[in-house]
Design a protein around this motif. Sequence first.
Motif, PDB file in Angstrom:
ATOM      1  N   SER A   1       0.840  -1.188   0.000  1.00  0.00           N
ATOM      2  CA  SER A   1       0.000   0.000   0.000  1.00  0.00           C
ATOM      3  C   SER A   1       0.879   1.243   0.000  1.00  0.00           C
ATOM      4  CB  SER A   1      -0.906  -0.004   1.238  1.00  0.00           C
ATOM      5  OG  SER A   1      -1.597   1.222   1.369  1.00  0.00           O
ATOM      6  N   LEU A   2       0.483   2.257  -0.784  1.00  0.00           N
ATOM      7  CA  LEU A   2       1.245   3.495  -0.878  1.00  0.00           C
ATOM      8  C   LEU A   2       0.658   4.565   0.031  1.00  0.00           C
ATOM      9  CD1 LEU A   2       1.831   3.631  -4.737  1.00  0.00           C
ATOM     10  CD2 LEU A   2       3.436   2.876  -2.976  1.00  0.00           C
ATOM     11  N   SER A   3       1.512   5.426   0.520  1.00  0.00           N
ATOM     12  CA  SER A   3       1.090   6.485   1.426  1.00  0.00           C
ATOM     13  C   SER A   3       0.088   7.417   0.754  1.00  0.00           C
ATOM     14  CB  SER A   3       2.313   7.280   1.893  1.00  0.00           C
ATOM     15  OG  SER A   3       1.931   8.429   2.601  1.00  0.00           O
ATOM     16  N   ALA A   4      -0.851   7.935   1.566  1.00  0.00           N
ATOM     17  CA  ALA A   4      -1.877   8.835   1.029  1.00  0.00           C
ATOM     18  C   ALA A   4      -1.278  10.133   0.526  1.00  0.00           C
ATOM     19  CB  ALA A   4      -2.921   9.130   2.105  1.00  0.00           C
ATOM     20  N   ASP A   5      -0.065  10.464   0.945  1.00  0.00           N
ATOM     21  CA  ASP A   5       0.571  11.703   0.489  1.00  0.00           C
ATOM     22  C   ASP A   5       0.746  11.726  -1.015  1.00  0.00           C
ATOM     23  OD1 ASP A   5       2.785  11.794   3.361  1.00  0.00           O
ATOM     24  OD2 ASP A   5       0.726  12.461   3.104  1.00  0.00           O
TER      25      ASP A   5
ATOM     26  N   LYS B   1      -6.721   2.808 -13.988  1.00  0.00           N
ATOM     27  CA  LYS B   1      -6.732   1.946 -12.819  1.00  0.00           C
ATOM     28  C   LYS B   1      -5.410   1.231 -12.587  1.00  0.00           C
ATOM     29  CE  LYS B   1     -11.686   0.979 -12.461  1.00  0.00           C
ATOM     30  NZ  LYS B   1     -11.758   1.372 -11.040  1.00  0.00           N
ATOM     31  N   SER B   2      -4.681   0.916 -13.640  1.00  0.00           N
ATOM     32  CA  SER B   2      -3.414   0.199 -13.454  1.00  0.00           C
ATOM     33  C   SER B   2      -2.503   0.430 -14.644  1.00  0.00           C
ATOM     34  CB  SER B   2      -3.666  -1.299 -13.260  1.00  0.00           C
ATOM     35  OG  SER B   2      -4.294  -1.853 -14.401  1.00  0.00           O
TER      36      SER B   2
ATOM     37  N   ARG C   1      -7.175   4.879  -3.536  1.00  0.00           N
ATOM     38  CA  ARG C   1      -6.285   4.025  -2.750  1.00  0.00           C
ATOM     39  C   ARG C   1      -5.329   3.335  -3.715  1.00  0.00           C
ATOM     40  NH1 ARG C   1     -11.417   3.720  -1.230  1.00  0.00           N
ATOM     41  NH2 ARG C   1     -11.790   1.834  -2.480  1.00  0.00           N
ATOM     42  N   SER C   2      -4.045   3.583  -3.547  1.00  0.00           N
ATOM     43  CA  SER C   2      -3.050   3.097  -4.504  1.00  0.00           C
ATOM     44  C   SER C   2      -2.172   2.020  -3.890  1.00  0.00           C
ATOM     45  CB  SER C   2      -2.169   4.255  -4.993  1.00  0.00           C
ATOM     46  OG  SER C   2      -2.936   5.242  -5.648  1.00  0.00           O
ATOM     47  N   VAL C   3      -1.872   1.007  -4.686  1.00  0.00           N
ATOM     48  CA  VAL C   3      -0.939  -0.041  -4.271  1.00  0.00           C
ATOM     49  C   VAL C   3       0.085  -0.253  -5.375  1.00  0.00           C
ATOM     50  CG1 VAL C   3      -2.643  -1.189  -2.797  1.00  0.00           C
ATOM     51  CG2 VAL C   3      -2.330  -1.948  -5.168  1.00  0.00           C
ATOM     52  N   LEU C   4       1.221  -0.768  -4.968  1.00  0.00           N
ATOM     53  CA  LEU C   4       2.302  -1.103  -5.894  1.00  0.00           C
ATOM     54  C   LEU C   4       2.553  -2.594  -5.773  1.00  0.00           C
ATOM     55  CD1 LEU C   4       4.404   0.221  -7.846  1.00  0.00           C
ATOM     56  CD2 LEU C   4       5.970   0.300  -5.889  1.00  0.00           C
ATOM     57  N   THR C   5       2.653  -3.278  -6.902  1.00  0.00           N
ATOM     58  CA  THR C   5       2.871  -4.726  -6.870  1.00  0.00           C
ATOM     59  C   THR C   5       4.118  -5.099  -7.666  1.00  0.00           C
ATOM     60  OG1 THR C   5       1.544  -5.185  -8.860  1.00  0.00           O
ATOM     61  CG2 THR C   5       0.394  -5.132  -6.727  1.00  0.00           C
TER      62      THR C   5
ATOM     63  N   VAL D   1       7.649  -9.981 -14.090  1.00  0.00           N
ATOM     64  CA  VAL D   1       7.750  -9.052 -15.213  1.00  0.00           C
ATOM     65  C   VAL D   1       8.312  -7.711 -14.775  1.00  0.00           C
ATOM     66  CG1 VAL D   1       6.413  -7.775 -16.933  1.00  0.00           C
ATOM     67  CG2 VAL D   1       5.911 -10.176 -16.487  1.00  0.00           C
ATOM     68  N   GLY D   2       7.938  -7.265 -13.563  1.00  0.00           N
ATOM     69  CA  GLY D   2       8.371  -5.962 -13.068  1.00  0.00           C
ATOM     70  C   GLY D   2       7.359  -5.402 -12.085  1.00  0.00           C
ATOM     71  N   LEU D   3       7.258  -4.067 -12.038  1.00  0.00           N
ATOM     72  CA  LEU D   3       6.380  -3.392 -11.089  1.00  0.00           C
ATOM     73  C   LEU D   3       5.127  -2.868 -11.781  1.00  0.00           C
ATOM     74  CD1 LEU D   3       9.043  -1.271  -9.132  1.00  0.00           C
ATOM     75  CD2 LEU D   3       8.437  -3.689  -8.883  1.00  0.00           C
ATOM     76  N   CYS D   4       4.043  -2.815 -10.995  1.00  0.00           N
ATOM     77  CA  CYS D   4       2.775  -2.328 -11.531  1.00  0.00           C
ATOM     78  C   CYS D   4       2.084  -1.466 -10.484  1.00  0.00           C
ATOM     79  CB  CYS D   4       1.872  -3.502 -11.919  1.00  0.00           C
ATOM     80  SG  CYS D   4       0.318  -3.009 -12.710  1.00  0.00           S
ATOM     81  N   HIS D   5       1.497  -0.353 -10.923  1.00  0.00           N
ATOM     82  CA  HIS D   5       0.757   0.560 -10.047  1.00  0.00           C
ATOM     83  C   HIS D   5      -0.735   0.342 -10.264  1.00  0.00           C
ATOM     84  CE1 HIS D   5       0.078   4.487  -7.952  1.00  0.00           C
ATOM     85  NE2 HIS D   5      -1.036   4.435  -8.675  1.00  0.00           N
ATOM     86  N   TRP D   6      -1.501   0.317  -9.141  1.00  0.00           N
ATOM     87  CA  TRP D   6      -2.940   0.085  -9.192  1.00  0.00           C
ATOM     88  C   TRP D   6      -3.663   1.181  -8.419  1.00  0.00           C
ATOM     89  CZ3 TRP D   6      -4.296  -4.909 -11.352  1.00  0.00           C
ATOM     90  CH2 TRP D   6      -3.207  -5.753 -11.541  1.00  0.00           C
TER      91      TRP D   6
END
Length: 418
Positions: A223-227, A256-257, A235-239, A243-248
């Motif tokens: 989970s990413l900080s609300a800042d 959305k991603s 609400r953002s998460v990083l996975t 393959v690599g990294l993905c933002h949601w």
Amino acid sequence: MFLVSLFWPLILFSSEPLTVFQKATYLEGLLENMSIVQSGLPYTSQDCKGQPLSGICFNTEFGHQECPNGFLLQTDLHIEGARFFDVDVHSQTTMVARRLSGLAGPYELTKISLLAPHERENIQLPLSTRVIKDLRVSPHAKLALLASLGKKLYVLSTETNNTIVTYDLPTAAWSCTWDLNNSNYVYAGLQNGMVLEFDLRQTLRPVESMIGLTSNPIHTVLSLSADFAVNSGIRSVLTASSVGLCHWNFGCSEEKSFLIPESMNEGVCISLAYGPKCGDIVASFRPRVETAGVNLSPSLSTPSASLLGQGVQGSHVLYKRVGSAQRYHKLRSTSASVNDIRLPKSAVVDRVNLKSLYAAGDEVTGDLVLQQLPCLVDVQRLKSRKCVRDVKYSQILNSELLSCLSEDTLQLFSSKMS
């Protein structure tokens, strides 16, 4: 000259002769850092100030050499079959996921008091749990989250040891996390590349499901900080997957991603860590295996005890989020000795009044290596028990706690907060 002086202690303080691989790794890291300086990227001596480098410890036993603001070994705890763990700062305990009776045995949780480590309590889990892939303690309350290959996501009370909620999943879960900003939301990364968001106030089904941009298992979700949120309510998460990294983005109707292009050509992503306060994001990669022009990523399945792999030359890469466009920028990378099979955990040490650090295992020396951010230069090496599985950083009372799980041993290192 500044960079050269940082690398000399690797040789001066080494207790064992360096291998050819180690020497090559260190020299490549040195040349890479020098090229960063020459390229004009923001890399100055100020990046490494605030953390006293005069007390660098490399390959030393703690207590034998002073290391200002460094971490000191407090205790070794033998925990048979330990796989993952997390620290409950509210209860001042450690929760450990263990596999009993070898590779075919069931899983259980062991709760260990940090004030009296000899005090332990075992928590039985349903047989349907199968293999536990991730364990996360809530930053908000005395709750724990378990992701399992049994297509279940469990929410447990760390106070009563009871299961509060069990969510059924469409496929096996590989990772899970709590929302940093809202105690009601949790997330699960699945084997097929999907990410699910659950609201603890709704116990039947996820409130939002996102199909993965790839079908690769998501081995880490954070989970990413609300800042960093662009709009209120997002609400953002990083996975991370191979393959690599993905933002949601959850709770929004727009983008959305998206995959982070800077991470897709680094190799196979095996670890991802994030510091909510400093905003540093560090991912670890190992080389891809290519055969006859076909790209074959190493298996992400859990290896047996006889297939622990060996050290190969990979990299640690530092990323930062840029502006309000929710984009990412690769700042720099450094060579590293990583495992060619396993998916070890790593951590960003989000320190108070000091530069943040990146903590990850070195597969050649067996050390837990602390690298200062943003320069990714080694500042301390902690002797582990080989094959680092999991690393966690936490702040309890007036101390910093760095916990490292290696084989069947949980080591607790501490440092007094400045």
